[in-house]
Design an enzyme around this catalytic site. Sequence first.
Site, mmCIF file in Angstrom:
data_model
loop_
_atom_site.group_PDB
_atom_site.id
_atom_site.type_symbol
_atom_site.label_atom_id
_atom_site.label_comp_id
_atom_site.label_asym_id
_atom_site.label_seq_id
_atom_site.Cartn_x
_atom_site.Cartn_y
_atom_site.Cartn_z
ATOM 1 N N HIS A 1 0.524 4.413 -2.541
ATOM 2 C CA HIS A 1 0.316 5.781 -2.085
ATOM 3 C C HIS A 1 1.462 6.708 -2.469
ATOM 4 O O HIS A 1 1.256 7.905 -2.647
ATOM 5 C CB HIS A 1 0.106 5.804 -0.573
ATOM 6 C CG HIS A 1 -1.264 5.386 -0.162
ATOM 7 N ND1 HIS A 1 -1.990 6.026 0.805
ATOM 8 C CD2 HIS A 1 -2.060 4.371 -0.609
ATOM 9 C CE1 HIS A 1 -3.170 5.436 0.946
ATOM 10 N NE2 HIS A 1 -3.219 4.415 0.096
ATOM 11 N N HIS B 1 -6.299 -6.075 -2.812
ATOM 12 C CA HIS B 1 -7.111 -6.244 -1.613
ATOM 13 C C HIS B 1 -7.247 -7.706 -1.212
ATOM 14 O O HIS B 1 -7.980 -8.029 -0.280
ATOM 15 C CB HIS B 1 -8.496 -5.637 -1.821
ATOM 16 C CG HIS B 1 -8.460 -4.147 -1.949
ATOM 17 N ND1 HIS B 1 -9.582 -3.402 -2.191
ATOM 18 C CD2 HIS B 1 -7.434 -3.259 -1.880
ATOM 19 C CE1 HIS B 1 -9.257 -2.110 -2.255
ATOM 20 N NE2 HIS B 1 -7.958 -2.015 -2.072
ATOM 21 N N ASN C 1 -3.035 8.907 4.592
ATOM 22 C CA ASN C 1 -1.836 8.158 4.991
ATOM 23 C C ASN C 1 -1.693 7.962 6.497
ATOM 24 O O ASN C 1 -0.776 7.278 6.943
ATOM 25 C CB ASN C 1 -0.587 8.875 4.467
ATOM 26 C CG ASN C 1 -0.530 8.907 2.952
ATOM 27 O OD1 ASN C 1 -0.975 7.972 2.294
ATOM 28 N ND2 ASN C 1 -0.006 9.991 2.397
ATOM 29 N N ARG D 1 0.831 -1.206 0.000
ATOM 30 C CA ARG D 1 0.000 0.000 0.000
ATOM 31 C C ARG D 1 0.864 1.254 0.000
ATOM 32 O O ARG D 1 0.524 2.271 -0.628
ATOM 33 C CB ARG D 1 -0.926 -0.002 1.226
ATOM 34 C CG ARG D 1 -1.886 1.188 1.236
ATOM 35 C CD ARG D 1 -3.008 1.013 2.233
ATOM 36 N NE ARG D 1 -2.568 1.061 3.600
ATOM 37 C CZ ARG D 1 -2.781 2.102 4.418
ATOM 38 N NH1 ARG D 1 -3.403 3.177 3.974
ATOM 39 N NH2 ARG D 1 -2.380 2.063 5.669
#
Length: 324
Positions: free
Chosen positions: A68, A193, A94, A64
């Site tokens: 990001h 996911h 975040n 992740r």
Amino acid sequence: MALARGSSMLLSLVVVLCMSVAGSASDFKVGYYWESCPKAEDIVKEELYNAFKANAGIGADLIRLHFHDCFGCDASILVDSTQGNIAEKDAPPNKTFEDEVFDVIDSIKARLEVACKGTVSCADIIAFAARDSVVQYGGKYYNVPSGRKDGMVSIANETVDLPPPTLNLNQLTAMFASKGLSQDDLVILSGAHTIGVAHCPSFADRLYNYSGTLKGDPSLDVEYAKQLKHECPQGNTVNEVDMDPQSPLTFDSSFYEDVASNRGLFTSDQTLMSTSTTAYKVSQYAKYPEFFKKAFAASMVKMGQIGVLTGKQGTVRANCRVIN
């Protein structure tokens, strides 16, 4: 779409394919460190292995983190805020990252500074760590082009384009398209996911107030909704749930099986079933896990080229948390 730990994890899926990677091909390529720091990728792998032994879930956050960061793939997400500047790390999307994920990057960087001082960028460390995390969970290995340089700016409001997990397919498709990514990339990258967890607030609307109705999302499987309500009582802001209950620590295609059965955790997940085109892709990835793994690896390489700084456009930070 949310990706490992928290609501923006989708975003975790949203990427900006500005194929404006400046610099020559020799500045950004597979094997960039083969001469200057030949053990660079081995060191990342070793440190990551140690981190997994301490916490098997850490890799989901590292993947992740790559998502990001890759609105520029310049490690700006690692920079600490100062008295005069709120950095990306402390922007709302975040803030669900735990300190441990940044500590892992610090440990890798410390070893690389001993082995090859001032050579390996923090941006490349993130990309290598994400790839190796995918592999640790059972995903496909892929070569990571490297030579990224670290950015020299980190500003919280530059994270406003990270899409929340409440978007529908049209919204997500438009957002991806505006960044140069296709709807295929959207469906593929959503498969991240298949590992990790999410905080209750990132999907609470689907349980208690879908589209302002004060009711649950009617598209959500009834038994799954009951399970989620048990794990996330109304108003709870601290609990977490596995995004892929079947196999939360295995990189497989069960995420797509869940979505096809109306058990997608986020609106941004379940919306993949809203057209025949995307629903067909969901069914194919659910049916052919190796096909999914191969496609995911290719999209990760694609994502990792977004807005890369090379040559003199950036720097190699001595400390990933501090702008040189």
